[in-house]
Every structure is written in C-alpha cells, then in structure tokens.
Design an enzyme around this catalytic site. Structure first.
Site, PDB file in Angstrom:
ATOM      1  N   CYS A 126       0.849  -1.201   0.000  1.00 17.49           N
ATOM      2  CA  CYS A 126       0.000   0.000   0.000  1.00 17.49           C
ATOM      3  C   CYS A 126       0.884   1.251   0.000  1.00 17.49           C
ATOM      4  O   CYS A 126       1.595   1.508  -0.961  1.00 17.49           O
ATOM      5  CB  CYS A 126      -0.962  -0.060   1.176  1.00 17.49           C
ATOM      6  SG  CYS A 126      -2.198   1.262   1.224  1.00 17.49           S
ATOM      7  N   ASP A 172     -10.103  -3.338  -5.730  1.00 16.29           N
ATOM      8  CA  ASP A 172      -9.169  -2.335  -5.236  1.00 16.29           C
ATOM      9  C   ASP A 172      -9.544  -0.981  -5.835  1.00 16.29           C
ATOM     10  O   ASP A 172      -9.395  -0.771  -7.045  1.00 16.29           O
ATOM     11  CB  ASP A 172      -7.735  -2.714  -5.603  1.00 16.29           C
ATOM     12  CG  ASP A 172      -6.699  -1.913  -4.838  1.00 16.29           C
ATOM     13  OD1 ASP A 172      -6.993  -0.756  -4.479  1.00 16.29           O
ATOM     14  OD2 ASP A 172      -5.599  -2.446  -4.583  1.00 16.29           O
ATOM     15  N   HIS A 205      -8.022  -4.773  -1.564  1.00 14.68           N
ATOM     16  CA  HIS A 205      -6.836  -4.009  -1.188  1.00 14.68           C
ATOM     17  C   HIS A 205      -6.430  -4.314   0.262  1.00 14.68           C
ATOM     18  O   HIS A 205      -7.264  -4.295   1.161  1.00 14.68           O
ATOM     19  CB  HIS A 205      -7.127  -2.518  -1.332  1.00 14.68           C
ATOM     20  CG  HIS A 205      -5.972  -1.633  -1.033  1.00 14.68           C
ATOM     21  ND1 HIS A 205      -5.036  -1.288  -1.981  1.00 14.68           N
ATOM     22  CD2 HIS A 205      -5.595  -1.017   0.112  1.00 14.68           C
ATOM     23  CE1 HIS A 205      -4.137  -0.495  -1.434  1.00 14.68           C
ATOM     24  NE2 HIS A 205      -4.461  -0.311  -0.156  1.00 14.68           N
TER      25      HIS A 205
END
Length: 238
Positions: A126, A172, A205
């Site tokens: 991330c 995501d 995600h």
C-alpha cells in the site's frame, strides 16, 4: 491516491511480536530486524499506513528471513502510525509522505552495504509501494515487489530499472485492475526489465497483510502472494 480501503481491517499493533528485534540501525529511525546477520542478502519491507508493529507484517518478515535473507522493516512513521480515530487518511499522508520514506531508506541501504550486504530487495505494501517505486528508479536495489500499491503512478512504472513484481487485488479502489493492467503494458514494453504482474481474484486491497488469522481462506490467499514475493527475491536478489 490514498483512500478508505487503505484503512480497512486495521491490525492490533503489538511492539513485542515477531521472532526478531527492534533496533536503531542508522540515524534515529528504528526498525524490526530478523534473520541471520551473516547473510549477504537483505530485504526491506515498507509497511502500509499501520506501520512496522503490525503482527502479520512481522510474521511475513520472519518468513522471508527463513528463506535466507536479513530482513529490515523500518518504522517510517517514527512511532506515529495511522490511527483512524485521530484523523482522515489524506491528512495523515500529508504529514507522512512516501518521499520521506524514500529519503530514510537511502542511508539505511548504505548502512546495510557497509555491513557486508551485497544484494538488496525491497517490497512495499500500500503506502510502502510508493517508497519502493522510488527505489526502483535507482541502482540501490536489485529487485522489487509491490503489493496492492497505493500512490504509484504510470510515470513511476515508466522509470522502473530493476526486476519488479506487482501483486494486486481484484477489488481495489486505490489501484484498480485497469491501472494495474496499464502498469503491465508498460513493463511488457521494457525488454530490459524483468517483470511479473498478477491480479488476485476474490481479494481486496490490503489482503496480504491485513487478513484475519482465523480466516483460513484469507490466510491461504495471503500466503499465495507471500510465496510469489519470496520466489521473486530468491531469483533476483543474489
């Protein structure tokens, strides 16, 4: 961009978890370190916004170390990881930009090399993927892995100079499959750079480090990504 998905499933931070130890390697930045200090190969793991005390991240660091690497997980946030109750994620990112993470990594790499490390890989999760994106534009690392990247742009990928694997999620909103496919097209056109891009189906995600340990299916999907990452570093960091 950084958004709500960056903050979902926050881990319960634990400063004492893991098989390694917390040390101050260079300057004032602390890091979780694990693995043999006699190894000539190192891997730097750049965390997501929740920082270096996340148990799943440290567990992964120990797993990478068991494959023969000295592993370093820096505290890029100097004891101030993201806490959803305190502020919105865009506000926090303004204070803790990945550009500072990149700056902090350079002396860390120099320190590792001064101690006999001859090959270094870097993986970013991330927020940390942007740190790794900047590292791929240099000659300081030998290979990179990005896992559900945030803030990484098409222009970043155009400047990649080292073997890179991108492990992305089907669901995501931060780096959607459409963007990941653009990354893949750019990397495919760079014959001088080895690359591997995979969009994992049925995951969202953050799935590689923010899974529930009692969810067998989630653990299995995370471990699949972990295996890809370790295989990439085994192949290119030597």
């Amino acid at each position: 961009m950084a958004g709500a998905q960056c903050c979902e499933n926050p881990p319960s931070l634990n400063p004492s978890c893991g098989e390694g130890s917390v040390e101050c390697l260079v300057g004032s930045i602390k890091a979780y370190v694990t693995g043999s200090v006699s190894s000539k190969k190192a891997v730097i793991l750049a965390s997501d916004v929740f920082g270096f005390e996340a148990p799943n991240l440290r567990k992964l660091a120990d797993k990478v170390a068991a494959s023969g690497f000295f592993v370093v997980v820096p505290d890029y946030f100097y004891g101030d990881p993201y806490v959803p109750e305190k502020c919105a994620i865009p506000e926090w990112v303004k204070i803790h930009g990945p550009d500072k993470g990149f700056e902090d990594t350079m002396p860390l790499i120099a320190d590792l090399r001064s101690k006999g490390i001859s090959a270094i890989g870097a993986a970013g999760f991330c927020w940390g993927a942007k740190v790794v994106a900047e590292l791929t534009k240099t000659d300081e690392i030998q290979a990179a892995v990005m896992l559900h990247p945030s803030l990484v742009t098409v222009d970043d990928i155009k400047d990649v100079k080292v073997p890179i694997a991108i492990l992305a999620a089907e669901t995501d909103h931060i780096s959607p499959p459409e963007l990941i496919k653009q990354f893949e097209e750019i990397l495919s056109s760079k014959s001088e750079v080895n690359s591997f891009v995979k969009i994992f189906l049925g995951v969202a995600h953050g799935w590689t480090v923010r899974y529930k340990t009692d969810d067998d299916a989630a653990v299995k999907r995370a471990e699949e990504a972990h295996s890809h990452m370790i295989e990439w570093f085994t192949k290119y960091v030597s």
